[in-house]
Scaffold this active site. Structure first.
Site, PDB file in Angstrom:
ATOM      1  N   HIS A 115      25.058  12.513   8.961  1.00  0.00           N
ATOM      2  CA  HIS A 115      24.243  11.725   9.889  1.00  0.00           C
ATOM      3  C   HIS A 115      23.038  11.129   9.176  1.00  0.00           C
ATOM      4  CE1 HIS A 115      26.568  13.066  13.306  1.00  0.00           C
ATOM      5  NE2 HIS A 115      25.742  12.518  14.144  1.00  0.00           N
ATOM      6  N   HIS A 156      22.295  21.620  10.358  1.00  0.00           N
ATOM      7  CA  HIS A 156      22.190  21.694   8.898  1.00  0.00           C
ATOM      8  C   HIS A 156      21.066  22.586   8.397  1.00  0.00           C
ATOM      9  CE1 HIS A 156      25.213  18.671   8.120  1.00  0.00           C
ATOM     10  NE2 HIS A 156      24.657  17.876   8.984  1.00  0.00           N
TER      11      HIS A 156
HETATM   12  C1  LIG Z   1      27.570  -6.888  -7.066  1.00  0.00           C
HETATM   13  C2  LIG Z   1      28.631  -7.252  -6.061  1.00  0.00           C
HETATM   14  C3  LIG Z   1      29.075  -6.041  -5.237  1.00  0.00           C
HETATM   15  C4  LIG Z   1      30.185  -6.382  -4.226  1.00  0.00           C
HETATM   16  C5  LIG Z   1      31.117  -5.187  -3.939  1.00  0.00           C
HETATM   17  C6  LIG Z   1      32.454  -5.394  -4.602  1.00  0.00           C
HETATM   18  C7  LIG Z   1      33.437  -4.330  -4.214  1.00  0.00           C
HETATM   19  C8  LIG Z   1      33.790  -4.409  -2.744  1.00  0.00           C
HETATM   20  C9  LIG Z   1      34.569  -3.208  -2.236  1.00  0.00           C
HETATM   21  C10 LIG Z   1      34.241  -2.938  -0.724  1.00  0.00           C
HETATM   22  C11 LIG Z   1      35.285  -2.123  -0.036  1.00  0.00           C
HETATM   23  C12 LIG Z   1      35.052  -0.617  -0.200  1.00  0.00           C
HETATM   24  C13 LIG Z   1      36.241   0.149   0.333  1.00  0.00           C
HETATM   25  C14 LIG Z   1      35.757   1.225   1.298  1.00  0.00           C
HETATM   26  C15 LIG Z   1      35.655   0.720   2.730  1.00  0.00           C
HETATM   27  C16 LIG Z   1      35.184   1.853   3.592  1.00  0.00           C
HETATM   28  O1  LIG Z   1      35.658   2.951   3.572  1.00  0.00           O
HETATM   29  S1  LIG Z   1      33.864   1.449   4.576  1.00  0.00           S
HETATM   30  C17 LIG Z   1      33.452   2.981   5.405  1.00  0.00           C
HETATM   31  C18 LIG Z   1      32.486   3.797   4.529  1.00  0.00           C
HETATM   32  N1  LIG Z   1      32.312   5.063   5.155  1.00  0.00           N
HETATM   33  C19 LIG Z   1      31.455   5.216   6.147  1.00  0.00           C
HETATM   34  O2  LIG Z   1      30.771   4.298   6.542  1.00  0.00           O
HETATM   35  C20 LIG Z   1      31.429   6.611   6.691  1.00  0.00           C
HETATM   36  C21 LIG Z   1      30.625   6.649   7.946  1.00  0.00           C
HETATM   37  N2  LIG Z   1      30.583   8.035   8.377  1.00  0.00           N
HETATM   38  C22 LIG Z   1      30.776   8.376   9.645  1.00  0.00           C
HETATM   39  O3  LIG Z   1      30.971   7.564  10.514  1.00  0.00           O
HETATM   40  C23 LIG Z   1      30.746   9.872   9.949  1.00  0.00           C
HETATM   41  O4  LIG Z   1      31.703  10.157  10.917  1.00  0.00           O
HETATM   42  C24 LIG Z   1      29.361  10.321  10.506  1.00  0.00           C
HETATM   43  C25 LIG Z   1      28.976   9.556  11.732  1.00  0.00           C
HETATM   44  C26 LIG Z   1      28.317  10.158   9.425  1.00  0.00           C
HETATM   45  C27 LIG Z   1      29.479  11.789  10.881  1.00  0.00           C
HETATM   46  O5  LIG Z   1      29.728  12.508   9.709  1.00  0.00           O
HETATM   47  P1  LIG Z   1      30.512  13.879   9.800  1.00  0.00           P
HETATM   48  O6  LIG Z   1      30.327  14.500   8.437  1.00  0.00           O
HETATM   49  O7  LIG Z   1      31.936  13.470  10.069  1.00  0.00           O
HETATM   50  O8  LIG Z   1      29.940  14.661  10.927  1.00  0.00           O
HETATM   51  N1  LIG Z   2      22.008  14.043  16.443  1.00  0.00           N
HETATM   52  C1  LIG Z   2      23.099  14.784  16.619  1.00  0.00           C
HETATM   53  N2  LIG Z   2      23.583  14.973  17.851  1.00  0.00           N
HETATM   54  C2  LIG Z   2      24.701  15.713  18.038  1.00  0.00           C
HETATM   55  N3  LIG Z   2      25.406  16.300  17.052  1.00  0.00           N
HETATM   56  C3  LIG Z   2      24.933  16.135  15.782  1.00  0.00           C
HETATM   57  C4  LIG Z   2      23.772  15.373  15.502  1.00  0.00           C
HETATM   58  N4  LIG Z   2      23.577  15.370  14.162  1.00  0.00           N
HETATM   59  C5  LIG Z   2      24.569  16.094  13.628  1.00  0.00           C
HETATM   60  N5  LIG Z   2      25.366  16.552  14.594  1.00  0.00           N
HETATM   61  C6  LIG Z   2      26.572  17.363  14.418  1.00  0.00           C
HETATM   62  O1  LIG Z   2      26.414  18.212  13.279  1.00  0.00           O
HETATM   63  C7  LIG Z   2      27.651  18.279  12.551  1.00  0.00           C
HETATM   64  C8  LIG Z   2      27.456  17.790  11.140  1.00  0.00           C
HETATM   65  O2  LIG Z   2      26.976  16.458  11.207  1.00  0.00           O
HETATM   66  P1  LIG Z   2      26.722  15.544   9.882  1.00  0.00           P
HETATM   67  O3  LIG Z   2      27.405  16.252   8.750  1.00  0.00           O
HETATM   68  O4  LIG Z   2      27.326  14.240  10.203  1.00  0.00           O
HETATM   69  O5  LIG Z   2      25.249  15.472   9.737  1.00  0.00           O
HETATM   70  C9  LIG Z   2      28.620  17.402  13.335  1.00  0.00           C
HETATM   71  O6  LIG Z   2      29.236  18.230  14.294  1.00  0.00           O
HETATM   72  P2  LIG Z   2      30.801  18.504  14.163  1.00  0.00           P
HETATM   73  O7  LIG Z   2      30.922  19.371  12.925  1.00  0.00           O
HETATM   74  O8  LIG Z   2      31.145  19.189  15.438  1.00  0.00           O
HETATM   75  O9  LIG Z   2      31.481  17.154  13.990  1.00  0.00           O
HETATM   76  C10 LIG Z   2      27.734  16.450  14.083  1.00  0.00           C
HETATM   77  O10 LIG Z   2      28.344  15.963  15.262  1.00  0.00           O
END
Ligand SMILES: CCCCCCCCCCCCCCCC(=O)SCCNC(=O)CCNC(=O)[C@H](O)C(C)(C)COP(=O)(O)O
Ligand SMILES: Nc1ncnc2c1ncn2[C@@H]1O[C@H](COP(=O)(O)O)[C@@H](OP(=O)(O)O)[C@H]1O
Length: 274
Positions: free
Chosen positions: A178, A239
């Site tokens: 997050h 965390h």
């Molecule tokens: C100098 C010129 C540079 C130009 C770049 C050239 C190369 C381009 C390549 C671009 C494509 C990259 C390929 C990858 C594409 C993706 O995967 S985009 C997604 C990236 N990942 C995220 O954004 C993850 C976001 N995370 C979440 O949404 C998670 O669920 C959360 C909300 C953070 C919660 O985390 P948990 O650990 O699951 O709780």
């Molecule tokens: N602001 C928020 N509200 C609710 N849940 C949160 C939160 N921030 C973190 N969490 C929860 O904490 C866990 C770890 O989050 P992260 O690694 O993305 O920081 C995740 O739960 P889950 O393990 O149930 O998915 C996420 O949903």
């Protein structure tokens, strides 16, 4: 409004470390039992709360809307600023103000402004995705290497996939996704708000900021404040302190690369910046 936006968007980078610090102090002063009881009792503190679902887990779907809205605003204002004659409101026959027709358009420069800035924002968008992809590869592999796993039994090394499989991501050193994710995407929007407000003031174009522009800026600011509220919950209830600190630190990877390193790459400068 533009002046306030310029000030607060410049200071925004301080908010997130302060949240980690205050959250750490609260998590030390308040017992773990109390925090866990509150987490289990209040809906807004649970992972399944609607704010977390919409504005965290689905943030990658809403963030591009605000990013490309600000990009279009920047391109439009840079285009106007490059015209010889800005559309000055003039009184007309009582039918409301009309505008001088543009004159002395310089197609080449006009086109260059638009194409160069479009390339700049395309590059920023790709870089954001690439850096976030690599960041989450790092976060997830650190978790696995430190003994973490997904309870779904699929052996996935991705926290996101584990969640989609309704599994529990447990057992390892879990750098806060997050903080890493929401700080990165927030800081990009804060930087764009700062660049826009600074440009509008420098080019004395405050009078071009109409109600639609203001609405876009206000809505973007509201979403940024919602992400700050979400991170307050993360900072206090989720965390370890080190996991949040590292997550927050990784939250500055995109802004540093996109707004400090990229502009200094001479090879790309003429193609991306005007
Ligand atoms: C100098 C010129 C540079 C130009 C770049 C050239 C190369 C381009 C390549 C671009 C494509 C990259 C390929 C990858 C594409 C993706 O995967 S985009 C997604 C990236 N990942 C995220 O954004 C993850 C976001 N995370 C979440 O949404 C998670 O669920 C959360 C909300 C953070 C919660 O985390 P948990 O650990 O699951 O709780
Ligand atoms: N602001 C928020 N509200 C609710 N849940 C949160 C939160 N921030 C973190 N969490 C929860 O904490 C866990 C770890 O989050 P992260 O690694 O993305 O920081 C995740 O739960 P889950 O393990 O149930 O998915 C996420 O949903």
């Amino acid at each position: 409004m533009i002046r306030q936006l310029s000030y607060w968007s410049k200071k925004a980078y301080l908010v997130y470390p302060i949240q980690v610090l205050v959250g750490a102090i609260i998590s030390i002063l308040v017992s773990a039992e109390t925090l866990n009881y509150q987490k289990k009792t209040y809906t807004l503190l649970k992972s399944s709360n609607v704010l977390n679902i919409i504005f965290a887990y689905k943030a990658n779907k809403i963030w591009p809307i605000f990013f490309f809205s600000l990009a279009l605003l920047q391109i439009y204002f840079h285009y106007l600023a490059r015209l010889d004659v800005l559309p000055m409101p003039i009184s007309s026959s009582g039918t409301g103000s009309t505008y001088l027709s543009y004159s002395n358009r310089r197609p080449l420069l006009k086109n260059r402004v638009i194409t160069t800035m479009a390339a700049q924002y395309a590059c920023k968008f790709l870089l954001k995705n690439l850096l976030l992809f690599l960041s989450f590869q790092f976060i997830d592999h650190v978790f696995i290497w430190t003994g973490g796993q997904c309870s779904s039994g699929s052996g996935t090394t991705s926290a996101e996939k584990c969640r989609l499989e309704k599994g529990k991501w447990y057992g390892g050193f879990d750098i806060s996704g997050h903080f890493c994710f929401l700080v990165n995407i927030s800081m990009i929007l804060w930087m764009e708000l700062h660049l826009f407000s600074r440009f509008v003031q420098a080019e004395d174009m405050l009078w071009v900021v109409n109600k639609w522009v203001r609405a876009c800026l206000v809505i973007t600011s509201v979403v940024l404040l919602i992400w700050i509220c979400i991170l307050w919950i993360t900072a206090i209830y989720y965390h370890t302190i080190l996991e949040k600190m590292l997550g927050c630190l990784m939250g500055y990877i995109c802004p540093v690369f996109i707004y400090h390193i990229l502009p200094r790459i001479e090879l790309l400068h003429d193609y991306l910046y005007i």
